[in-house]
Enzyme design. Structure first.
Site, PDB file in Angstrom:
ATOM      1  N   GLU A 171      11.320  -0.503   2.816  1.00 37.24           N
ATOM      2  CA  GLU A 171      10.773  -0.969   4.090  1.00 37.24           C
ATOM      3  C   GLU A 171      11.832  -1.209   5.158  1.00 37.24           C
ATOM      4  O   GLU A 171      11.911  -2.309   5.729  1.00 37.24           O
ATOM      5  CB  GLU A 171       9.934  -2.236   3.850  1.00 37.24           C
ATOM      6  CG  GLU A 171       8.774  -1.980   2.900  1.00 37.24           C
ATOM      7  CD  GLU A 171       8.022  -3.232   2.475  1.00 37.24           C
ATOM      8  OE1 GLU A 171       8.277  -4.308   3.058  1.00 37.24           O
ATOM      9  OE2 GLU A 171       7.186  -3.146   1.554  1.00 37.24           O
ATOM     10  N   ASN A 213      11.670   3.922   0.567  1.00 35.12           N
ATOM     11  CA  ASN A 213      10.269   3.564   0.343  1.00 35.12           C
ATOM     12  C   ASN A 213       9.744   2.814   1.570  1.00 35.12           C
ATOM     13  O   ASN A 213      10.324   1.815   1.983  1.00 35.12           O
ATOM     14  CB  ASN A 213      10.207   2.662  -0.907  1.00 35.12           C
ATOM     15  CG  ASN A 213       8.812   2.507  -1.472  1.00 35.12           C
ATOM     16  OD1 ASN A 213       8.070   3.466  -1.553  1.00 35.12           O
ATOM     17  ND2 ASN A 213       8.459   1.285  -1.873  1.00 35.12           N
ATOM     18  N   HIS A 249      -0.717   1.389   0.659  1.00 36.38           N
ATOM     19  CA  HIS A 249      -1.644   0.246   0.582  1.00 36.38           C
ATOM     20  C   HIS A 249      -2.716   0.458   1.642  1.00 36.38           C
ATOM     21  O   HIS A 249      -2.412   0.491   2.836  1.00 36.38           O
ATOM     22  CB  HIS A 249      -0.910  -1.072   0.866  1.00 36.38           C
ATOM     23  CG  HIS A 249       0.104  -1.434  -0.168  1.00 36.38           C
ATOM     24  ND1 HIS A 249      -0.242  -1.807  -1.443  1.00 36.38           N
ATOM     25  CD2 HIS A 249       1.454  -1.472  -0.116  1.00 36.38           C
ATOM     26  CE1 HIS A 249       0.851  -2.067  -2.142  1.00 36.38           C
ATOM     27  NE2 HIS A 249       1.897  -1.859  -1.365  1.00 36.38           N
ATOM     28  N   GLU A 280       2.671   2.955  -4.052  1.00 42.96           N
ATOM     29  CA  GLU A 280       2.048   1.630  -4.228  1.00 42.96           C
ATOM     30  C   GLU A 280       0.567   1.684  -3.846  1.00 42.96           C
ATOM     31  O   GLU A 280       0.070   0.838  -3.099  1.00 42.96           O
ATOM     32  CB  GLU A 280       2.779   0.580  -3.373  1.00 42.96           C
ATOM     33  CG  GLU A 280       4.274   0.514  -3.651  1.00 42.96           C
ATOM     34  CD  GLU A 280       4.981  -0.616  -2.921  1.00 42.96           C
ATOM     35  OE1 GLU A 280       4.313  -1.506  -2.378  1.00 42.96           O
ATOM     36  OE2 GLU A 280       6.238  -0.592  -2.900  1.00 42.96           O
ATOM     37  N   ASP A 282      -3.235   1.267  -3.412  1.00 39.72           N
ATOM     38  CA  ASP A 282      -4.417   0.448  -3.685  1.00 39.72           C
ATOM     39  C   ASP A 282      -5.365   0.591  -2.491  1.00 39.72           C
ATOM     40  O   ASP A 282      -4.925   0.857  -1.376  1.00 39.72           O
ATOM     41  CB  ASP A 282      -4.103  -1.027  -4.001  1.00 39.72           C
ATOM     42  CG  ASP A 282      -3.116  -1.676  -3.043  1.00 39.72           C
ATOM     43  OD1 ASP A 282      -2.982  -1.207  -1.898  1.00 39.72           O
ATOM     44  OD2 ASP A 282      -2.473  -2.661  -3.436  1.00 39.72           O
TER      45      ASP A 282
END
Ligand code: G3I
Length: 456
Positions: A171, A213, A249, A280, A282
């Site tokens: 990030e 990432n 996400h 990641e 979801d």
């Protein structure tokens, strides 16, 4: 159709079982028994046979039943928190390895790939005294470089042989902005902390894939363009970034992109010449709250995300940020906790697979189809180079013929044969003359790499 039970493992009808027991063939892309929509295989089996990874996170709070799911249905493991600097060393230099060791051992025991998450995350979960230690030094930049070197050396020294991919920097960009996020590393070292981090990681872990990432890329935004510029500039300057992790996400309260947009975004990053993983994933069920069949809608969206990745050859893997709905960070992190239960994962709270499970598996099974399109693209490109006079000689005809044949074989799911033809195509392209020899050979080689032709 076989049913997949979390506790009972894979229950298959006799006919399907016979198909599954067909003689194993070597090579990740050869054995595609599972890689057909509706096949009665786990996600893990399908992913292995499609030559991609499908992972989930491990944390120390997981039950034995959750760990059993992880081992059975996934091929890759990321430590949710245990390998973050501040978790493994709450104070600078004060390491406690037990949790990370346990997760690394779990991955090893179960033959799963391990992603190292994360070496340099300057915003959260850092040693509580990192900023003050650096600030107190006579030369803060030198001290921060030294501490990064020590930390990277400690982590790679302990886990390096087992870690296939490191999220070297996590990030780096502002949450919804286009500039570098303010953090302890930027404060001490300026933008050079990125290059330093990757150079350190490369020196310590020459065999690992090194990832940057990034998050909040899940819908069209200027941040995506900023990420491309950042990674492109760093790589042009010799910074060894092998891959870009797109976290994925799909938070509540933000719009969902459509499938075409997601594929377009992945391609935009892949065009930089890097690998990609969705690291990641979801999908909050908040998005489907008013739908008569929320689980089906969530499944369709999961399928779209995964098929967008599968359509891009350099998209090599996906990790879900959790295993089961009862254990998702979204239900605890403001403001997303307002949408709790977010139920954003593939297994429900009873550890039974949700409809999204089958959607993901079937999307992974489509991995072959885009490669056929890629092969036709290479076929046309070689033809154009010949027409333009940039590629000459009798072997050009051979190169085109074998690439065309490879495309046909991909359609027929004869992956090993396609790989053989493409190897001949590379040789034939190299035997040609003209200024575009390297371009043609590289295009065919890229297709072979995408198909993982040389991997066992
Ligand atoms: O360490 C304390 C522990 O001492 C205490 O007992 C416990 C009680 O709540 O809290 C513990 O800290 C929590 C930590 O996870 C470890 O469990 C923090 O409160 C909590 O905020 C932290 O959340 C993690 C979050 O990263 C921190 O930013 C989530 O579990 C984790 O899923 C999440 O993961 C991140 C990725 O690393 C990067 N991308 C975004 C993603 C979601 O935020």
């Amino acid at each position: 159709m076989a049913s997949i039970s979390a506790r009972g493992g894979l229950l298959v009808a006799a006919a399907t079982a016979a198909a599954l027991l067909a003689p194993a063939v070597s090579g990740a892309i050869v054995a595609r028994d599972c890689a057909r929509p509706g096949a009665a295989c786990t996600i893990a089996e399908t992913a292995r046979r499609a030559g991609v990874h499908f992972g989930a996170i491990a944390s120390t709070g997981q039950s034995d039943a959750e760990r059993a799911l992880l081992a059975e249905h996934f091929t890759s493991v990321t430590a949710e928190n245990a390998m973050k600097w501040g978790e493994i060393a709450p104070r600078v230099g004060n390491y406690g390895f037990a949790d990370a060791d346990e997760i690394a051992a779990f991955a090893e025991t179960n033959g799963m790939r391990l992603r190292g998450h994360t070496l340099a995350w300057g915003v959260m979960q850092m040693p509580s005294d990192l900023a003050s230690t650096v600030a107190a030094a006579a030369d803060p930049a030198a001290r921060m470089s030294e501490l990064l070197g020590e930390h990277f050396g400690t982590m790679v020294g302990r886990y390096g042989a087992r870690v296939a991919q490191w999220d070297v920097v996590n990030e780096p960009l502002e949450v919804a902005g286009t500039v570098l996020a303010k953090n302890v590393f930027l404060d001490a070292l300026g933008p050079g902390y990125l290059g330093l981090s990757f150079a350190l990681a490369r020196a310590l872990a020459p065999g690992a894939s090194l990832y940057l990432n990034e998050y909040v890329l899940s819908w069209p935004s200027p941040k995506l363009a900023a990420l491309r510029t950042l990674v492109g500039n760093l790589r042009a300057g010799g910074v060894p970034i092998d891959g870009v992790g797109i976290q994925g996400h799909f938070y509540p309260f933000f719009p969902l992109p459509d499938r075409a947009t997601m594929e377009q975004e992945l391609r935009a990053i892949a065009d930089l010449g890097v690998e990609i993983e969705i690291t990641e994933l979801d999908v909050s069920s908040w998005h489907f709250r008013d739908d008569p069949d929320p689980l089906a809608r969530q499944a369709a969206f999961f399928g779209d995300v995964v098929s967008a990745c599968m359509a891009v050859p350099s998209c090599r893997g996906i990790t879900t940020w959790g295993i089961q709905d009862g254990d998702s960070w979204l239900d605890h992190a403001p403001p997303f906790d307002l949408a709790a239960p977010n139920d954003p994962l593939l297994f429900d709270r009873d550890l039974e697979p949700k409809p999204a499970y089958a959607a993901v598996r079937d999307a992974i099974a489509t991995r072959a189809v885009p490669f056929e399109d890629e092969a036709w693209g290479v076929f046309r490109r070689v033809g154009k180079l010949r027409r333009d006079g940039l590629l000459r000689g009798p072997s050009v005809r051979t190169a085109r013929r074998v690439v065309r044949r490879a495309a046909q074989m991909l359609r027929a799911e004869r992956f090993a044969d396609a790989c053989d033809r493409l190897a001949r195509g590379v040789r034939a392209a190299n035997e040609a003359t003209g200024p575009a020899v390297a371009e043609a050979a590289e295009a065919i080689t890229a297709l072979r790499l995408g198909l993982r032709c040389d991997e066992a």
